[in-house]
Write a protein that holds these residues in place. Structure first.
Motif, PDB file in Angstrom:
ATOM      1  N   LYS A  60       6.111   0.457 -13.533  1.00  0.00           N
ATOM      2  CA  LYS A  60       6.441  -0.891 -13.103  1.00  0.00           C
ATOM      3  C   LYS A  60       5.698  -1.893 -13.963  1.00  0.00           C
ATOM      4  N   SER A  61       6.124  -3.127 -13.877  1.00  0.00           N
ATOM      5  CA  SER A  61       5.403  -4.188 -14.584  1.00  0.00           C
ATOM      6  C   SER A  61       4.076  -4.454 -13.887  1.00  0.00           C
ATOM      7  N   ASN A  62       3.176  -5.151 -14.566  1.00  0.00           N
ATOM      8  CA  ASN A  62       1.875  -5.472 -13.977  1.00  0.00           C
ATOM      9  C   ASN A  62       2.057  -6.311 -12.711  1.00  0.00           C
ATOM     10  N   ALA A  63       3.023  -7.198 -12.705  1.00  0.00           N
ATOM     11  CA  ALA A  63       3.268  -8.037 -11.523  1.00  0.00           C
ATOM     12  C   ALA A  63       3.683  -7.178 -10.329  1.00  0.00           C
ATOM     13  N   ASN A  64       4.523  -6.198 -10.573  1.00  0.00           N
ATOM     14  CA  ASN A  64       4.945  -5.314  -9.482  1.00  0.00           C
ATOM     15  C   ASN A  64       3.788  -4.458  -8.985  1.00  0.00           C
ATOM     16  N   CYS A  65       2.920  -4.037  -9.892  1.00  0.00           N
ATOM     17  CA  CYS A  65       1.747  -3.251  -9.480  1.00  0.00           C
ATOM     18  C   CYS A  65       0.807  -4.115  -8.648  1.00  0.00           C
ATOM     19  N   ARG A  66       0.644  -5.382  -9.033  1.00  0.00           N
ATOM     20  CA  ARG A  66      -0.194  -6.293  -8.244  1.00  0.00           C
ATOM     21  C   ARG A  66       0.399  -6.477  -6.856  1.00  0.00           C
ATOM     22  N   HIS A  67       1.712  -6.556  -6.781  1.00  0.00           N
ATOM     23  CA  HIS A  67       2.383  -6.710  -5.485  1.00  0.00           C
ATOM     24  C   HIS A  67       2.107  -5.484  -4.604  1.00  0.00           C
ATOM     25  N   ASP A  68       2.180  -4.292  -5.197  1.00  0.00           N
ATOM     26  CA  ASP A  68       1.866  -3.074  -4.436  1.00  0.00           C
ATOM     27  C   ASP A  68       0.430  -3.105  -3.935  1.00  0.00           C
ATOM     28  N   LYS A  69      -0.480  -3.574  -4.788  1.00  0.00           N
ATOM     29  CA  LYS A  69      -1.888  -3.666  -4.398  1.00  0.00           C
ATOM     30  C   LYS A  69      -2.050  -4.632  -3.226  1.00  0.00           C
ATOM     31  N   ARG A  70      -1.382  -5.789  -3.301  1.00  0.00           N
ATOM     32  CA  ARG A  70      -1.456  -6.761  -2.204  1.00  0.00           C
ATOM     33  C   ARG A  70      -0.905  -6.182  -0.907  1.00  0.00           C
ATOM     34  N   ASP A  71       0.196  -5.455  -1.010  1.00  0.00           N
ATOM     35  CA  ASP A  71       0.777  -4.828   0.191  1.00  0.00           C
ATOM     36  C   ASP A  71      -0.197  -3.835   0.814  1.00  0.00           C
ATOM     37  N   THR A  72      -0.859  -3.057  -0.023  1.00  0.00           N
ATOM     38  CA  THR A  72      -1.827  -2.081   0.481  1.00  0.00           C
ATOM     39  C   THR A  72      -2.970  -2.785   1.194  1.00  0.00           C
ATOM     40  N   LYS A  73      -3.468  -3.859   0.595  1.00  0.00           N
ATOM     41  CA  LYS A  73      -4.573  -4.601   1.209  1.00  0.00           C
ATOM     42  C   LYS A  73      -4.138  -5.247   2.519  1.00  0.00           C
ATOM     43  N   GLN A  74      -2.925  -5.767   2.559  1.00  0.00           N
ATOM     44  CA  GLN A  74      -2.435  -6.402   3.779  1.00  0.00           C
ATOM     45  C   GLN A  74      -2.300  -5.399   4.910  1.00  0.00           C
ATOM     46  N   GLU A  75      -1.852  -4.202   4.594  1.00  0.00           N
ATOM     47  CA  GLU A  75      -1.762  -3.162   5.620  1.00  0.00           C
ATOM     48  C   GLU A  75      -3.148  -2.842   6.177  1.00  0.00           C
ATOM     49  N   GLY A  76      -4.141  -2.788   5.304  1.00  0.00           N
ATOM     50  CA  GLY A  76      -5.504  -2.527   5.750  1.00  0.00           C
ATOM     51  C   GLY A  76      -6.046  -3.640   6.618  1.00  0.00           C
ATOM     52  N   ARG A  77      -5.740  -4.879   6.256  1.00  0.00           N
ATOM     53  CA  ARG A  77      -6.182  -6.013   7.069  1.00  0.00           C
ATOM     54  C   ARG A  77      -5.574  -5.948   8.464  1.00  0.00           C
ATOM     55  N   GLN A  78      -4.303  -5.578   8.523  1.00  0.00           N
ATOM     56  CA  GLN A  78      -3.640  -5.477   9.834  1.00  0.00           C
ATOM     57  C   GLN A  78      -4.269  -4.375  10.670  1.00  0.00           C
ATOM     58  N   THR A  79      -4.579  -3.269  10.031  1.00  0.00           N
ATOM     59  CA  THR A  79      -5.243  -2.168  10.743  1.00  0.00           C
ATOM     60  C   THR A  79      -6.591  -2.639  11.290  1.00  0.00           C
ATOM     61  N   ALA A  80      -7.345  -3.389  10.481  1.00  0.00           N
ATOM     62  CA  ALA A  80      -8.640  -3.906  10.913  1.00  0.00           C
ATOM     63  C   ALA A  80      -8.479  -4.870  12.086  1.00  0.00           C
ATOM     64  N   ARG A  81      -7.452  -5.702  12.052  1.00  0.00           N
ATOM     65  CA  ARG A  81      -7.189  -6.609  13.181  1.00  0.00           C
ATOM     66  C   ARG A  81      -6.874  -5.840  14.443  1.00  0.00           C
TER      67      ARG A  81
END
Length: 85
Positions: A60-81
């Motif tokens: 994937k492009s770097n932008a798409n990889c960054r998007h995947d990273k953001r999605d992973t972090k957001q899932e973790g934040r939701q789990t923490a909440r």
């Protein structure tokens, strides 16, 4: 005088019980915050690995990889909440 001592003793006991129950609640909340913080820390590592794996695979492009990273972090934040609340 005896009634005054009894009232003072009852008040002291009531205050001690109130403080004790408040500390118990604070301890539980502290544990929840620590658990949530641990989840977020693990998520940060997971998101870094997600992006590194994405870039290493060059799929994937770097932008798409960054998007995947953001999605992973957001899932973790939701789990923490979910842990905290």
């Amino acid at each position: 005088m005896h009634a005054w001592k009894s009232g003072f003793t009852a008040l002291t006991v009531a205050m001690a019980l109130t403080a004790w129950s408040g500390m118990s609640s604070a301890t539980e909340q502290g544990e929840q915050r620590r658990d949530a913080r641990d989840v977020r820390q693990d998520t940060r590592q997971d998101s870094r690995h997600t992006k590194q794996d994405c870039r290493a695979a060059n799929q994937k492009s770097n932008a798409n990889c960054r998007h995947d990273k953001r999605d992973t972090k957001q899932e973790g934040r939701q789990t923490a909440r979910d842990i905290k609340y």
